[in-house]
Enzyme design. Sequence first.
Site, short mmCIF file in Angstrom:
data_model
loop_
_atom_site.label_atom_id
_atom_site.label_comp_id
_atom_site.label_asym_id
_atom_site.label_seq_id
_atom_site.Cartn_x
_atom_site.Cartn_y
_atom_site.Cartn_z
N ASP A 188 -7.10 -15.27 8.80
CA ASP A 188 -7.16 -16.33 7.75
C ASP A 188 -8.28 -15.74 6.88
OD1 ASP A 188 -7.77 -18.52 6.06
OD2 ASP A 188 -6.97 -19.97 7.58
N HIS A 189 -7.93 -15.04 5.43
CA HIS A 189 -8.97 -14.59 4.93
C HIS A 189 -9.97 -15.53 4.30
CE1 HIS A 189 -6.37 -15.81 1.51
NE2 HIS A 189 -7.37 -16.00 0.57
N HIS A 210 -5.66 -22.62 5.80
CA HIS A 210 -7.23 -22.56 5.09
C HIS A 210 -7.84 -23.86 5.07
CE1 HIS A 210 -5.52 -18.82 3.89
NE2 HIS A 210 -4.70 -19.23 2.86
P1 NAP Z 1 5.22 -7.65 -0.13
O1 NAP Z 1 4.55 -7.18 -1.50
O2 NAP Z 1 6.77 -8.02 -0.42
O3 NAP Z 1 5.32 -6.36 0.84
C1 NAP Z 1 5.91 -6.17 2.19
C2 NAP Z 1 5.50 -4.74 2.65
O4 NAP Z 1 6.37 -4.76 3.70
C3 NAP Z 1 6.13 -3.57 1.62
O5 NAP Z 1 5.20 -2.32 1.70
C4 NAP Z 1 7.42 -3.07 2.53
O6 NAP Z 1 7.57 -1.77 1.89
C5 NAP Z 1 7.30 -3.36 3.63
N1 NAP Z 1 8.80 -3.62 4.39
C6 NAP Z 1 9.47 -4.61 4.07
N2 NAP Z 1 10.48 -4.51 5.06
C7 NAP Z 1 10.11 -3.35 5.93
C8 NAP Z 1 10.76 -3.11 7.17
N3 NAP Z 1 12.12 -3.30 7.53
N4 NAP Z 1 9.94 -1.99 7.70
C9 NAP Z 1 8.87 -1.61 7.47
N5 NAP Z 1 8.12 -1.79 6.13
C10 NAP Z 1 8.80 -3.07 5.33
O7 NAP Z 1 4.54 -8.66 0.58
P2 NAP Z 1 3.08 -8.96 0.36
O8 NAP Z 1 2.75 -9.95 -0.44
O9 NAP Z 1 2.33 -7.63 0.63
O10 NAP Z 1 2.88 -9.78 1.92
C11 NAP Z 1 2.64 -8.99 3.20
C12 NAP Z 1 2.41 -9.99 4.32
O11 NAP Z 1 0.91 -10.66 3.62
C13 NAP Z 1 2.94 -11.31 4.37
O12 NAP Z 1 3.13 -11.75 5.36
C14 NAP Z 1 2.56 -12.32 3.41
O13 NAP Z 1 2.87 -13.60 3.78
C15 NAP Z 1 1.15 -12.03 3.64
N6 NAP Z 1 -0.01 -12.39 2.83
C16 NAP Z 1 0.24 -11.81 1.33
C17 NAP Z 1 -0.77 -12.20 0.36
C18 NAP Z 1 -0.83 -11.86 -0.77
O14 NAP Z 1 -1.79 -11.99 -1.58
N7 NAP Z 1 0.14 -10.86 -1.15
C19 NAP Z 1 -1.75 -13.32 0.86
C20 NAP Z 1 -1.80 -13.81 2.11
C21 NAP Z 1 -0.82 -13.50 2.98
P3 NAP Z 1 9.16 -1.22 1.81
O15 NAP Z 1 10.03 -2.00 0.97
O16 NAP Z 1 8.73 0.30 1.33
O17 NAP Z 1 9.72 -1.27 3.30
#
Ligand code: NAP
Length: 484
Positions: free
Chosen positions: A177-178, A240
């Site tokens: 939880d950042h 949070h």
């Molecule tokens: P995102 O931009 O949709 O990225 C998802 C990543 O997962 C991509 O690198 C995608 O790459 C990979 N991926 C998807 N399906 C996959 C599979 N079957 N096997 C391996 N890799 C796979 O999502 P995100 O925003 O970075 O969020 C990631 C996590 O962090 C989530 O749980 C989100 O709830 C959490 N989070 C994000 C934020 C934020 O600010 N973004 C904040 C808090 C929490 P490929 O398509 O190349 O596989």
Amino acid sequence: MVARVIPVDPFDLVIFGATGDLARRKILPGLYRRFYDGQMPESARIIGAARSNMDDAEFRTFVEDAVREFVSKRKCEAKALDAFLECLSYVPVDALGTGGWKELAAKVRPDVVQAFYFSVGPSLFGDLANRLHKHKIAGPDARIVVEKPFGHNLDTARDLNATLAKHFNEDQIYRIDHYLGKETVQNLMAVRFGNMLFEPLWNAQYVDHIQITVAETVGVDGRGAYYDKSGAMRDMVQNHLMQLLCLTAMEPPSKFDPDAVRDEKLKVIRALDPVHPDDIVRGQYKAGDDSASYLEDAENPDSLTESFIAMRVHIANWRWNGTDFYLRTGKKMKARMSEIVVRFKEPPHSIFESDTGQSANELSIRLQPNEGMDLRVTIKEPGPGGMRLIDVPLDMTFAEALGEEVADVPDAYERLIMDVIRGNQTLFMRGDEVEAAWAWTDPIIDSWTRREDRPHPYDPGSTGPEDALILLHRDGRRWRDLRK
Ligand code: NAP
């Protein structure tokens, strides 16, 4: 003052989802900053993993672009950046398939700290854990870092805990939880438990009420369909705001160690009373002059999901019985601001004339922007004219108080990743904490779902629905202003 940097042990960090938004904006630039500051050793390895087909060189270019975009120019020195990129490699891996796992197994070294960051959608957390085990990639001391959301309700959180527990012990699981990685949040503990000044007053006898606000100016921005299944309660309050509430309200732990701290946080969650529907205000932002409404953003004209929530909660224990806690979070609000405000009671008797301007002390702990603390105290207004009182801030903005080097404090993600490598779980949520938070949240959500409660519309750029102001007015209080 120059911040002391203690290098961590050599490590291999596999980032699943290395091509995603979180990795690009936070994790990879954060790791570079730790490298630049001398905390990440050159012998450490960062292995990107996702389905996209890339080789090491392409991944390094991707990371270099991310670093240049999200790290200050001052730190983007060619020599340091080249040395950092040398630590990177990439393996195409599908969390749901068979491809790539053998290659990944060959890359992860058995004799260094192993960490696996699950920066992918939550539906893949279980698959990653299973495959790490099946392909014998994770050693007995390996750590996994799990992003939010951790479950959608108590049942799904329990299932996820059980899935992870098949292959990893609790002391290997880092639920991130950042908010807990923010400098001020840790400072809240330092201020409470490192000083004699506040703790004797930190209870219902002296504290009138506490406000915790996390306000955002952005809307759901392209994540509408995803957000609509969640809402402010699940997306922000359950994790949070709950964590901030715990750190504000918990008893002093016997020592600053992961289980001692998390035991005390858990007691706070378990002491939370159920919330009466009259103590909750939910809202949805309306369309602005040139911005879409929540219903349009969510692509769901009938949506009953809230983009804003304000609530009054009670902690039923000796310390807090009688102190109201108000939580508020929302999107498209007037200012981006996160803060905890502790409003003390007024002195029991004033020796001054009633129109002299005396008011109650207030301690505000700002998480963003301008991390810092501010204590409002009453003093005599300088100059002639008799005894007139004014409120002045004793301001402690870290940038001003501690100088530039310390002001350039690590971002929450980079600090937390270093804690993972050090094996320190103090700032990560334990499985029972997450379950307890859902156990409190679920009946609240169920009650408004049963009643088909419709959120109140509010103007974008405002402080939320009118009823949120009334929530405090009826108790003779008002929210602290949302400031930029
Ligand atoms: P995102 O931009 O949709 O990225 C998802 C990543 O997962 C991509 O690198 C995608 O790459 C990979 N991926 C998807 N399906 C996959 C599979 N079957 N096997 C391996 N890799 C796979 O999502 P995100 O925003 O970075 O969020 C990631 C996590 O962090 C989530 O749980 C989100 O709830 C959490 N989070 C994000 C934020 C934020 O600010 N973004 C904040 C808090 C929490 P490929 O398509 O190349 O596989």
